[in-house]
Design an enzyme around this catalytic site. Structure first.
Site, PDB file in Angstrom:
ATOM      1  N   GLU A 141       9.013  -9.506  -6.326  1.00  0.00           N
ATOM      2  CA  GLU A 141       8.634  -8.572  -5.276  1.00  0.00           C
ATOM      3  C   GLU A 141       9.525  -7.336  -5.339  1.00  0.00           C
ATOM      4  O   GLU A 141      10.708  -7.421  -5.672  1.00  0.00           O
ATOM      5  CB  GLU A 141       8.755  -9.234  -3.894  1.00  0.00           C
ATOM      6  CG  GLU A 141       7.729 -10.335  -3.685  1.00  0.00           C
ATOM      7  CD  GLU A 141       7.848 -11.025  -2.336  1.00  0.00           C
ATOM      8  OE1 GLU A 141       6.814 -11.520  -1.854  1.00  0.00           O
ATOM      9  OE2 GLU A 141       8.956 -11.077  -1.774  1.00  0.00           O
TER      10      GLU A 141
ATOM     11  N   CYS B 179      15.635  -6.836   4.465  1.00  0.00           N
ATOM     12  CA  CYS B 179      16.796  -7.356   3.744  1.00  0.00           C
ATOM     13  C   CYS B 179      16.893  -8.865   3.897  1.00  0.00           C
ATOM     14  O   CYS B 179      16.856  -9.398   5.001  1.00  0.00           O
ATOM     15  CB  CYS B 179      18.062  -6.691   4.289  1.00  0.00           C
ATOM     16  SG  CYS B 179      19.578  -7.262   3.519  1.00  0.00           S
TER      17      CYS B 179
END
EC number: 2.1.1.192
Length: 425
Positions: free
Chosen positions: A136, A392
């Site tokens: 990703e 994150c």
């Protein structure tokens, strides 16, 4: 309230985490009978590819320059687009190579404009089951910049307890070409190559992708050769043309490789710190058992090119009741004394199965105030892409998610036919 469980009591021996060796792929790795793509190659890799199909070595400098321009400035998808390349060479190139990008399996767009792509790489052999490994990458638009978060490995070996990627086993390292191709895919999607039609973000003046952060899947310093070469391609001013000061490599603290990163890549450095005490960092970032905080900060103080203009970014995820006290903030300031630095405070981004919670906003602001008062910039990172698990610590390839769901279905007594139907639905 989530709390950390420590497996290294004071005075106990510090067990070193086993670091898994990642399988490698070469720049032109592919299955027999499948044409390799030239997208993502270094200048030397492109030169060797041309020599391999019979281009005389005396011509390679000119030919590399031509093909390089079409791949990295114009974003060409077909060799027929290369108007200044001779017909014969274009035919040779088309016979042996492609300009294919990784397959975009899915694209998700967050409410805040963040985009996450699930990319499937070309199959290279047994270590990706002849199917093609999946990773990703994430594009984060901002008012004055566009940041692309790229992956350097398929999975991760570090098992940081707060990070979703750390729950996915390491499959292999990405090649230089596979790292660079993430930027090419993003520029394709955004209409960000010279001469392209405006992309979905409207084709704003200037480059939409202005910054690169190696903060996706994997530990970049465990794939340092490929990362250094990828940075060279990304920053080549006759191609993708990013400034090295806009390329940041984040590491969990692979101390022996940090000096080489600074000398050869000349990139900005970010450290995933997250704790001020070894016993806590051992739990949050198990690599700390091998390279404890004192060694890590010594390497930071000696990082090549370190200055007030080239500060190190220390990343600190805010975990409720774990590392967010006033005492932690003051200890952080003491630890970083003398290091040109800024501290990014990261609100914890939840993911399924995590044992942690994000600190309360008032606690984050108080922590930031203490650090700022001591003279360090301490911005609180705005969570982006949470609704698509693009923030994150949330990245994990869809392949691994599907495998986990299949295991769960089998454990619950559902037959193989039901699992197969679920996977192909």
């Amino acid at each position: 309230m989530a709390t950390a469980s420590f497996d290294s009591a004071p005075g106990a021996s510090r067990a070193l985490p086993a670091i898994e060796k990642a399988p490698e792929v070469t720049a032109l790795s592919t299955l027999p009978g499948r044409k390799a793509s030239l997208v993502g190659l270094t200048r030397e890799g492109l030169k060797q590819a041309l020599i391999g199909i019979g281009v005389p070595e005396r011509e390679t400098r000119m030919r590399v320059s031509q093909v390089w321009h079409w791949i990295y400035v114009r974003g060409a998808r077909e060799f027929s687009e290369m108007t200044n390349v001779g017909k014969g060479l274009k035919a040779q190139l088309a016979d042996h190579f492609t300009l294919e990008r990784p397959e975009v399996v899915t694209e998700q767009v967050s409410r805040d404009g963040t985009r996450k792509w699930l990319l499937r790489m070309a199959p290279t052999g047994a270590h990706d089951h002849n199917r093609g490994a999946e990773i990703e990458c994430v594009y984060i638009p901002g008012d004055d910049r566009g940041t692309l978060c790229v992956s350097s490995q398929v999975g991760c070996t570090l098992t940081c307890s707060f990070c979703h990627t750390g729950t996915q086993r390491l499959v292999r390292n990405l090649s230089t070409a596979e790292i660079v191709a993430q930027l090419v895919v993003a520029r394709d999607a955004l209409g960000d190559f010279t001469g392209q039609m405006p992309g979905k973000d409207g084709g704003e003046p200037g480059r939409l992708v202005t910054n690169i952060v190696f903060m996706g899947m994997g530990e970049p310093l465990y794939n340092l050769d490929a990362v250094i070469d990828a940075i060279a391609v990304m920053s080549d001013q006759e191609g993708l043309a990013l400034s090295r000061r806009r390329i940041t490599v984040s590491t969990s603290g692979v101390v022996p490789q940090m000096e080489r990163l600074g000398l050869e890549a000349n990139a900005m450095l970010a450290i995933s710190l997250h704790a001020v005490r070894d016993e806590l960092r051992d739990e949050l970032v198990p690599l700390n058992r091998k390279y404890p905080i004192a060694q890590l900060l010594d390497a930071c103080r000696n990082y090549p090119g370190l200055s007030n203009a080239r500060r190190i970014t220390f990343e600190y995820v805010m975990l409720k009741g774990v590392n967010d006290s006033d005492a932690d903030a003051r200890a952080l300031v003491r630890l970083l004394k003398g290091i040109p630095a800024k501290i990014n405070l990261i609100p914890f981004n939840p993911w399924p199965g995590s044992k942690y919670e994000c600190s309360d906003w008032e606690r984050i602001e108080r922590f930031s105030e203490i650090v700022f008062t001591a003279g360090y910039a301490s911005p609180v990172r705005t969570p982006r892409g949470r609704d698509i698990l693009a923030a994150c610590g949330q990245l994990k390839s869809e392949t691994e998610k599907l495998r986990a769901r299949a295991r769960l279905m089998l454990e619950e007594g559902m037959g193989a036919e039901a699992v197969y139907a679920d996977q192909v639905d």
